[in-house]
Design a protein around this motif. Structure first.
Motif, mmCIF file in Angstrom:
data_model
loop_
_atom_site.group_PDB
_atom_site.id
_atom_site.type_symbol
_atom_site.label_atom_id
_atom_site.label_comp_id
_atom_site.label_asym_id
_atom_site.label_seq_id
_atom_site.Cartn_x
_atom_site.Cartn_y
_atom_site.Cartn_z
ATOM 1 N N GLU A 50 -44.724 -58.287 111.745
ATOM 2 C CA GLU A 50 -44.593 -59.183 112.607
ATOM 3 C C GLU A 50 -44.548 -60.619 112.054
ATOM 4 O O GLU A 50 -43.981 -61.280 112.615
ATOM 5 C CB GLU A 50 -45.927 -58.940 113.661
ATOM 6 N N ASN A 51 -45.605 -61.010 111.128
ATOM 7 C CA ASN A 51 -45.742 -62.204 110.463
ATOM 8 C C ASN A 51 -44.666 -62.304 109.276
ATOM 9 O O ASN A 51 -44.492 -63.793 109.114
ATOM 10 C CB ASN A 51 -47.067 -62.302 110.013
ATOM 11 N N VAL A 52 -44.182 -61.641 108.567
ATOM 12 C CA VAL A 52 -43.510 -61.807 107.598
ATOM 13 C C VAL A 52 -41.799 -61.106 107.579
ATOM 14 O O VAL A 52 -40.920 -62.405 107.613
ATOM 15 C CB VAL A 52 -43.674 -61.153 106.238
ATOM 16 N N HIS A 53 -41.537 -59.939 108.140
ATOM 17 C CA HIS A 53 -40.400 -59.386 108.185
ATOM 18 C C HIS A 53 -39.522 -59.796 109.283
ATOM 19 O O HIS A 53 -38.365 -60.381 109.188
ATOM 20 C CB HIS A 53 -40.567 -57.969 108.179
ATOM 21 N N LEU A 54 -40.224 -59.845 110.624
ATOM 22 C CA LEU A 54 -39.506 -60.083 111.798
ATOM 23 C C LEU A 54 -38.653 -61.559 111.986
ATOM 24 O O LEU A 54 -37.846 -61.526 112.223
ATOM 25 C CB LEU A 54 -40.276 -59.884 113.054
ATOM 26 N N PRO A 55 -39.806 -62.523 111.480
ATOM 27 C CA PRO A 55 -39.042 -63.777 111.371
ATOM 28 C C PRO A 55 -37.751 -64.080 110.256
ATOM 29 O O PRO A 55 -37.079 -64.686 110.615
ATOM 30 C CB PRO A 55 -40.207 -64.804 110.974
#
Length: 92
Positions: A50-55
């Protein structure tokens, strides 16, 4: 990394000092082709996802999730192209 046949080492056929220790993969975990590691828990994975990959890939946080049971041998030997392609298609 020093358990080679003594004659092979004695003949300097292998530079034992330059050999890396093996990387041991856990028997169970959560793998993603873009992740820097295999995660031990869903909490650890979700935090990275959620905090690294999705963005980075532009996937919405409320997008559906898919889990697939994989064979460890494919991940360990890097024979994972079919899994990588499937994940990439899901995330498009």
């Amino acid at each position: 990394a020093g358990g080679y046949v003594p004659s092979v080492v004695a003949m300097n056929m292998i530079d034992v000092k330059s050999i890396m220790e093996p990387v041991v993969l856990p028997d169970m975990g959560i793998w993603h082709p873009c992740a820097p590691q295999i995660f031990d828990s869903t909490q650890e994975y979700n935090e990275w996802y959620e905090n690294v990959h999705l963005p980075l890939v532009g996937v919405a946080k409320d997008a559906p999730s898919v889990g697939v049971v994989l064979q460890k041998s494919h991940i360990a030997t890097k024979d994972d192209g079919h899994y990588v392609a499937m994940v990439q298609e899901f995330e498009r």
